[in-house]
Write an enzyme that holds these catalytic residues in place. Sequence first.
Site, PDB file in Angstrom:
ATOM      1  N   TYR A  63      -3.115   4.935  -8.131  1.00  0.00           N
ATOM      2  CA  TYR A  63      -3.703   3.771  -8.804  1.00  0.00           C
ATOM      3  C   TYR A  63      -4.339   2.865  -7.754  1.00  0.00           C
ATOM      4  CZ  TYR A  63      -1.214   4.983 -13.138  1.00  0.00           C
ATOM      5  OH  TYR A  63      -0.771   5.610 -14.270  1.00  0.00           O
ATOM      6  N   GLU A  64      -5.388   2.146  -8.171  1.00  0.00           N
ATOM      7  CA  GLU A  64      -6.146   1.371  -7.184  1.00  0.00           C
ATOM      8  C   GLU A  64      -5.353   0.197  -6.620  1.00  0.00           C
ATOM      9  OE1 GLU A  64      -9.570   0.497  -9.498  1.00  0.00           O
ATOM     10  OE2 GLU A  64      -8.709  -1.262 -10.426  1.00  0.00           O
ATOM     11  N   SER A  65      -4.207  -0.109  -7.210  1.00  0.00           N
ATOM     12  CA  SER A  65      -3.342  -1.129  -6.627  1.00  0.00           C
ATOM     13  C   SER A  65      -2.706  -0.643  -5.333  1.00  0.00           C
ATOM     14  CB  SER A  65      -2.250  -1.502  -7.626  1.00  0.00           C
ATOM     15  OG  SER A  65      -1.542  -0.342  -8.021  1.00  0.00           O
ATOM     16  N   GLY A  66      -2.948   0.608  -4.951  1.00  0.00           N
ATOM     17  CA  GLY A  66      -2.406   1.116  -3.695  1.00  0.00           C
ATOM     18  C   GLY A  66      -1.154   1.955  -3.855  1.00  0.00           C
TER      19      GLY A  66
ATOM     20  N   HIS B 104     -14.719  -3.216  -6.268  1.00  0.00           N
ATOM     21  CA  HIS B 104     -13.493  -3.540  -5.531  1.00  0.00           C
ATOM     22  C   HIS B 104     -13.643  -3.227  -4.045  1.00  0.00           C
ATOM     23  CE1 HIS B 104     -11.194  -4.718  -8.890  1.00  0.00           C
ATOM     24  NE2 HIS B 104     -10.553  -3.600  -9.179  1.00  0.00           N
TER      25      HIS B 104
END
Lengths: 270, 289
Positions: A63-66, B104
């Site tokens: 996920y792009e939250s890392g 982003h």
Amino acid sequence: MTGAEVHPDGAGPATPYSPTEMMTVAAARALADGTVCFVGIGAPSLAANLARRTHAPDLVLVYESGTIGAKPSVPPLSIGDGELAETADTVVSVPEIFTYWLQAGRIDVGFLGAAQIDRFANLNSTVIGPYDRPQVRLPGAGGAPEIAAACRSVIVLIRQNLRTFVDRLDFRTSVGFGDGPGHRERLGLRGGGPQLVITDLGILRPDPATCELVLCQLHPGVQLDEVRARTGWDLAVADELTVSEPPSDAELAALRALQRREAKGSLTSD
Amino acid sequence: MAALMSLAEAVADLVHDGDTVAMEGFTHLIPFAAGHEVIRQRRRDLTLVRLTPDLLYDQLIGMGCCAKLVFSWGGNPGVGSLHRFRDAVERGWPNPVTIEEHTHAGLTMRYVAGAQDLPFLPLRAYAGTDLVGRTANLATIRCPFTGEELAAVAALRPDVAIVHAQQADRRGNVQLWGISGVQKEAVLAARRSLVTVEEVVDRLEPRPGAVVLPSWVVSAVALAPGGAAPSYAAGYYERDNAFYEAWDAISRDRDRFAAWMAEHVLRAPATVGESTVGDGVARNGGEGR
């Protein structure tokens, strides 16, 4: 037709299911076990979590939250829910996830939704109407443009109707095949681009020569005329149109169990 | 050295009308308490920067604090639109808000360049999208070694960065853990910084993967237990997903939004989570760096 229950073709006491469930199950099936998958929130996340619960236990969810290798028990409401971090193999910063991992080409499959798609599988998630005076201001790009650019392949999950399947995007947020053959290469995009578009009506794949989306598969009970009527351009159709296998009882049970725990989910258990 | 001060004092000291302010937090550790104090102090004409403007920025925009928004994804994650953001962009209410819109990756690299004090950074991004030509602080550059054409984004140097963390010690060293977003980069890129914390402890226990911000890169630390709610603080409380869903109806209507803000933010200067700390630590003021 979303929400209408469909009885799979053929006899037998199979469980009725909705077109949305068919779409989600078809998307989950497209993820091979062991694949490293960059997951957008919402429908893609639900499908990826279904795959992990059924045929692909070793799917790697990024996920792009890392959060890399997240193993949530509940489909998250956001891409940064706490359970993603708690169950991940590692949690990296946002600068790191977009550079060392995505930009460097380490992701197999990018899994995206959008508000609009065109015949070359370019995506709009920015505005409906003119950019400077939008009728609907959508959330915007997020990580999608770089996911679409850099992953080895991209799967798009989107409902099919005249608002979503448009002849001309109001805004090109993420590049599929651009203006056609060779455009990705000219732009320097290193990933393979969209390989599958999964809708509530069927499955489309790009033609290797023209890069245009071709309808290859219908979901059970869907008529070709209906798909054409819900496409904003003259739809290319494969010579041999196949029909999706209806969701199995096991797939539906796993999907519904996930949805019962979804979202508000953090407070309920099941 | 970071000064330990009350949240109200810190905002009064560090955030000025017309400033460029980055309140960061990628779903986790969103500095709601600090943002609410900015609203209570009626800051105006702010350029607000954030990758993921969500409910807090919806509130700041709806309350008229924001003149310009620099962002990459503006929505209520998993729920839908930000109605105050949309009202401002689509209809100019309560005031027109201009936007600078990135991906982003692009906005992240603007912070990274700022943190490194480089004028720009290259990345593989934006190519072929309609953002090219519309987005300020975006250009293309040719690699001097390979000839490859790349995107370049200009460094971002906010006047103030505001982030929330789990802990600080009494000297103002800060530790946060879990999903860490771009908070470190935002603080290091900014001229001034405010960190609100769940608690002040005698000694920070090292944690694997934590981000530590030494006191000398932080301008001020303010105690704000619960200060990230309705987002979450790993180890302290969970994300209030039900509130994120409820916000959709609260924010859809201008009057209902205004009434909610009046009751829950404007009239609540010292609710739980936004109490001031009276621990006797003298302000040693000034800028962090």
